[in-house]
Structure formats: structure tokens, C-alpha cells
Design a protein around this motif. Structure first.
Motif, PDB file in Angstrom:
ATOM      1  N   LEU A  63       0.821  -1.206   0.000  1.00 42.41           N
ATOM      2  CA  LEU A  63       0.000   0.000   0.000  1.00 42.41           C
ATOM      3  C   LEU A  63       0.852   1.251   0.000  1.00 42.41           C
ATOM      4  CD1 LEU A  63      -2.560  -0.856   2.841  1.00 42.41           C
ATOM      5  CD2 LEU A  63      -2.904  -1.093   0.387  1.00 42.41           C
ATOM      6  N   SER A  64       0.351   2.264  -0.647  1.00 44.46           N
ATOM      7  CA  SER A  64       0.863   3.620  -0.536  1.00 44.46           C
ATOM      8  C   SER A  64      -0.349   4.525  -0.692  1.00 44.46           C
ATOM      9  CB  SER A  64       1.909   3.904  -1.616  1.00 44.46           C
ATOM     10  OG  SER A  64       2.369   5.234  -1.482  1.00 44.46           O
ATOM     11  N   LEU A  65      -1.059   4.722   0.432  1.00 44.73           N
ATOM     12  CA  LEU A  65      -2.326   5.447   0.413  1.00 44.73           C
ATOM     13  C   LEU A  65      -2.379   6.491   1.502  1.00 44.73           C
ATOM     14  CD1 LEU A  65      -4.806   2.412   0.280  1.00 44.73           C
ATOM     15  CD2 LEU A  65      -4.117   3.815  -1.648  1.00 44.73           C
TER      16      LEU A  65
ATOM     17  N   VAL B 255     -15.591  22.728  15.529  1.00 45.49           N
ATOM     18  CA  VAL B 255     -14.994  23.241  14.299  1.00 45.49           C
ATOM     19  C   VAL B 255     -14.670  22.062  13.393  1.00 45.49           C
ATOM     20  CG1 VAL B 255     -14.018  25.301  15.394  1.00 45.49           C
ATOM     21  CG2 VAL B 255     -12.667  23.214  15.280  1.00 45.49           C
ATOM     22  N   PRO B 256     -14.617  22.301  12.070  1.00 46.93           N
ATOM     23  CA  PRO B 256     -14.250  21.205  11.160  1.00 46.93           C
ATOM     24  C   PRO B 256     -12.812  20.739  11.419  1.00 46.93           C
ATOM     25  CG  PRO B 256     -15.184  23.060   9.943  1.00 46.93           C
ATOM     26  CD  PRO B 256     -14.958  23.518  11.359  1.00 46.93           C
ATOM     27  N   VAL B 257     -12.652  19.418  11.501  1.00 49.66           N
ATOM     28  CA  VAL B 257     -11.344  18.820  11.748  1.00 49.66           C
ATOM     29  C   VAL B 257     -11.151  17.690  10.749  1.00 49.66           C
ATOM     30  CG1 VAL B 257      -9.940  17.546  13.427  1.00 49.66           C
ATOM     31  CG2 VAL B 257     -11.461  19.357  14.217  1.00 49.66           C
ATOM     32  N   GLU B 258      -9.923  17.551  10.256  1.00 53.75           N
ATOM     33  CA  GLU B 258      -9.584  16.441   9.363  1.00 53.75           C
ATOM     34  C   GLU B 258      -8.545  15.573  10.039  1.00 53.75           C
ATOM     35  OE1 GLU B 258      -8.301  17.781   5.530  1.00 53.75           O
ATOM     36  OE2 GLU B 258     -10.319  18.395   4.946  1.00 53.75           O
ATOM     37  N   CYS B 259      -8.856  14.301  10.139  1.00 47.92           N
ATOM     38  CA  CYS B 259      -7.911  13.316  10.669  1.00 47.92           C
ATOM     39  C   CYS B 259      -7.327  12.584   9.465  1.00 47.92           C
ATOM     40  CB  CYS B 259      -8.644  12.348  11.597  1.00 47.92           C
ATOM     41  SG  CYS B 259      -7.600  11.004  12.193  1.00 47.92           S
ATOM     42  N   LYS B 260      -6.025  12.723   9.254  1.00 47.14           N
ATOM     43  CA  LYS B 260      -5.374  12.107   8.098  1.00 47.14           C
ATOM     44  C   LYS B 260      -4.517  10.940   8.541  1.00 47.14           C
ATOM     45  CE  LYS B 260      -5.215  16.319   5.392  1.00 47.14           C
ATOM     46  NZ  LYS B 260      -4.393  17.251   4.612  1.00 47.14           N
ATOM     47  N   ILE B 261      -4.577   9.863   7.754  1.00 51.82           N
ATOM     48  CA  ILE B 261      -3.704   8.722   7.999  1.00 51.82           C
ATOM     49  C   ILE B 261      -2.990   8.350   6.704  1.00 51.82           C
ATOM     50  CG2 ILE B 261      -5.045   7.780   9.919  1.00 51.82           C
ATOM     51  CD1 ILE B 261      -6.216   5.709   8.000  1.00 51.82           C
ATOM     52  N   ARG B 262      -1.827   7.762   6.870  1.00 52.78           N
ATOM     53  CA  ARG B 262      -1.066   7.247   5.724  1.00 52.78           C
ATOM     54  C   ARG B 262      -0.898   5.758   5.943  1.00 52.78           C
ATOM     55  NH1 ARG B 262       1.352   7.967   1.341  1.00 52.78           N
ATOM     56  NH2 ARG B 262       3.428   7.302   0.820  1.00 52.78           N
ATOM     57  N   LEU B 263      -1.277   4.975   4.925  1.00 49.91           N
ATOM     58  CA  LEU B 263      -1.166   3.516   4.983  1.00 49.91           C
ATOM     59  C   LEU B 263      -0.059   3.080   4.039  1.00 49.91           C
ATOM     60  CD1 LEU B 263      -4.928   3.408   4.601  1.00 49.91           C
ATOM     61  CD2 LEU B 263      -3.885   2.147   6.451  1.00 49.91           C
ATOM     62  N   THR B 264       0.934   2.389   4.600  1.00 52.16           N
ATOM     63  CA  THR B 264       2.042   1.880   3.781  1.00 52.16           C
ATOM     64  C   THR B 264       2.317   0.431   4.183  1.00 52.16           C
ATOM     65  OG1 THR B 264       3.664   2.742   5.363  1.00 52.16           O
ATOM     66  CG2 THR B 264       3.135   4.147   3.475  1.00 52.16           C
ATOM     67  N   ASP B 265       3.182  -0.191   3.443  1.00 49.82           N
ATOM     68  CA  ASP B 265       3.601  -1.579   3.677  1.00 49.82           C
ATOM     69  C   ASP B 265       2.495  -2.545   3.274  1.00 49.82           C
ATOM     70  OD1 ASP B 265       6.156  -0.762   4.569  1.00 49.82           O
ATOM     71  OD2 ASP B 265       5.352  -0.393   6.574  1.00 49.82           O
ATOM     72  N   GLU B 266       2.434  -3.710   3.917  1.00 48.42           N
ATOM     73  CA  GLU B 266       1.538  -4.776   3.462  1.00 48.42           C
ATOM     74  C   GLU B 266       0.081  -4.527   3.829  1.00 48.42           C
ATOM     75  OE1 GLU B 266       2.586  -8.801   4.166  1.00 48.42           O
ATOM     76  OE2 GLU B 266       4.612  -8.559   3.384  1.00 48.42           O
ATOM     77  N   LEU B 267      -0.784  -4.903   2.910  1.00 48.80           N
ATOM     78  CA  LEU B 267      -2.224  -4.711   3.057  1.00 48.80           C
ATOM     79  C   LEU B 267      -2.772  -5.333   4.337  1.00 48.80           C
ATOM     80  CD1 LEU B 267      -4.992  -3.908   1.824  1.00 48.80           C
ATOM     81  CD2 LEU B 267      -4.970  -6.095   0.648  1.00 48.80           C
ATOM     82  N   MET B 268      -2.340  -6.547   4.671  1.00 44.90           N
ATOM     83  CA  MET B 268      -2.892  -7.243   5.825  1.00 44.90           C
ATOM     84  C   MET B 268      -2.309  -6.740   7.155  1.00 44.90           C
ATOM     85  SD  MET B 268      -5.102  -9.013   4.369  1.00 44.90           S
ATOM     86  CE  MET B 268      -5.711 -10.145   5.586  1.00 44.90           C
ATOM     87  N   GLN B 269      -1.154  -6.082   7.114  1.00 47.98           N
ATOM     88  CA  GLN B 269      -0.543  -5.499   8.319  1.00 47.98           C
ATOM     89  C   GLN B 269       0.077  -4.161   7.948  1.00 47.98           C
ATOM     90  OE1 GLN B 269       2.183  -8.550   9.683  1.00 47.98           O
ATOM     91  NE2 GLN B 269       0.611  -9.396  11.010  1.00 47.98           N
ATOM     92  N   PRO B 270      -0.772  -3.182   7.638  1.00 49.58           N
ATOM     93  CA  PRO B 270      -0.219  -1.912   7.184  1.00 49.58           C
ATOM     94  C   PRO B 270       0.418  -1.109   8.316  1.00 49.58           C
ATOM     95  CG  PRO B 270      -2.585  -1.728   7.422  1.00 49.58           C
ATOM     96  CD  PRO B 270      -2.230  -3.171   7.671  1.00 49.58           C
ATOM     97  N   THR B 271       1.346  -0.267   7.940  1.00 48.68           N
ATOM     98  CA  THR B 271       1.879   0.728   8.852  1.00 48.68           C
ATOM     99  C   THR B 271       0.963   1.926   8.721  1.00 48.68           C
ATOM    100  OG1 THR B 271       4.128  -0.065   8.587  1.00 48.68           O
ATOM    101  CG2 THR B 271       3.861   2.186   9.414  1.00 48.68           C
TER     102      THR B 271
END
Length: 198
Positions: free
Chosen positions: A153-155, A180-196
Motif C-alpha cells: 500500500l501507498s495510500l 470546528v471542522p477537523v480532518e484526521c489524516k492517515i497514511r497507509l504503507t507496507d503490506e495490506l494485511m498489516q499496514p503501517t
């Protein structure tokens, strides 16, 4: 190469441990064989008996299946990661996928990359009572190099909500009353079944 139409959906249950040879959902039929009229009561009873008997006597015939798919945003891609926890990804993307299955050797492989155009990552952590739908940012990729569960993944994904900033303020929380409006951002990397997840 296969190309999806507007109503195409690709389901990938990636948590499954079943082998390719047990794929009972794949049936081969003789298109030239005349089918009996199933509205006739006796004929339908005979058909039911033959199906039951065939199921008992049936031996699995090994076969190979190879699909080369030119994936377009017309098709919906659904990756079921953990149905017990509710984790999955749904979206649309572009790319080329090569899917190969050989029941004689129980081999099932996927190769290729999908560039995400739009999608949702259902982030589920029931031990924390978290079940949130994150919108996947266009431009991310999912890349398969063989093992379907080992996709890379690189999402990036965003969860939008309204929240109070008062807990973050030191002493001056009266000015920060209200949401107030808030955005929670995450980055998914590495393997799909155990992403970082960062």
C-alpha cells in the motif's frame, strides 16, 4: 485483456485461508447440452436427485485460470480485509492486474498495480470502539507482486468530523467553545494485511 463495464465489481476476500482447489463457486457447464424444463414436477425432482448424486460422486478436475484485466474507474474494487472486524476498502482505480489460479498446485497469484481514483477505507478497531470511514485521497496505489494478501500500500486517507478544540486549549477554553471542522489524516504503507498506519 478483459475490460470492466460500468456495473462491474471485483470482490477480493483477502482474509480467506481456503485453497484454490476448493473454489466450488467455479462451475463449468456444457453450453450445447439441452436443459430440461424445470417447471415439470417430476423432471425437477429428477434434476434435484441428479444434482445431489453428482455432488456426492463429483471429483474436482484440476484447471488453470488466467485473467489479464485492464482496470478502469468504471469498475468497483472491494478488498475485504477482515470481515469479523469490518475492515475493508472500496473504491475505483486504474491499472493492470494479472490474476492466475492453478487448482492442481493450489497456486493463486496477483500481479499489477492499481492507482486509486476514489475510495473509502473502513477503519475498524472494535477493541477501541472505532469504526470510521476514511475517504482515500486520489493518487494512492495498491501493488500486487504475487501473494494476494501481500499487496503493498501507498495510500492517504482522510476522516472529516466536527470537534471541540477546548481540550487542547490551556486555560482559555471559553474562546474555543463549539465544534470546528477537523480532518484526521492517515497514511497507509507496507503490506495490506498489516499496514503501517501513520
Amino acid at each position: 485483456k478483459a475490460r470492466p463495464t460500468g456495473d462491474s465489481r471485483f470482490y477480493f476476500p483477502l482474509n480467506s485461508t481456503s485453497q484454490a482447489s476448493s473454489a466450488s463457486f467455479v462451475k463449468f457447464i456444457d453450453a450445447d447440452k439441452v436443459r430440461p424444463d424445470s417447471t415439470d414436477y417430476l423432471q425437477s425432482k429428477l434434476m434435484a436427485y441428479e444434482r445431489k448424486r453428482k455432488h456426492i460422486d463429483e471429483e474436482v478436475t484440476p484447471f488453470r485460470l488466467g485473467l489479464d484485466i485492464d482496470l478502469t474507474p468504471d469498475a468497483e474494487l472491494i478488498l475485504i480485509i477482515d470481515p469479523t472486524m469490518g475492515g475493508d476498502m472500496q473504491g475505483r482505480g486504474e491499472g493492470n492486474l494479472s490474476i492466475n489460479m492453478d487448482t492442481a498446485t493450489d497456486a493463486f497469484t496477483m500481479h499489477g498495480a492499481v492507482n486509486i481514483v476514489e475510495g473509502v477505507y473502513n477503519f475498524a478497531m472494535h477493541n477501541l470502539f472505532a469504526d470510521k470511514k476514511f475517504q482515500i485521497v486520489p493518487g494512492g496505489t495498491i501493488t500486487w507482486t504475487g501473494d494476494p494478501t501481500g499487496a503493498l500500500l501507498s495510500l492517504e486517507a482522510v476522516y472529516k468530523l466536527k470537534a471541540s478544540l477546548a481540550p487542547l486549549a490551556a486555560g482559555n477554553s471559553e474562546m474555543l467553545r463549539g465544534n470546528v471542522p477537523v480532518e484526521c489524516k492517515i497514511r497507509l504503507t507496507d503490506e495490506l494485511m498489516q499496514p503501517t498506519i501513520a
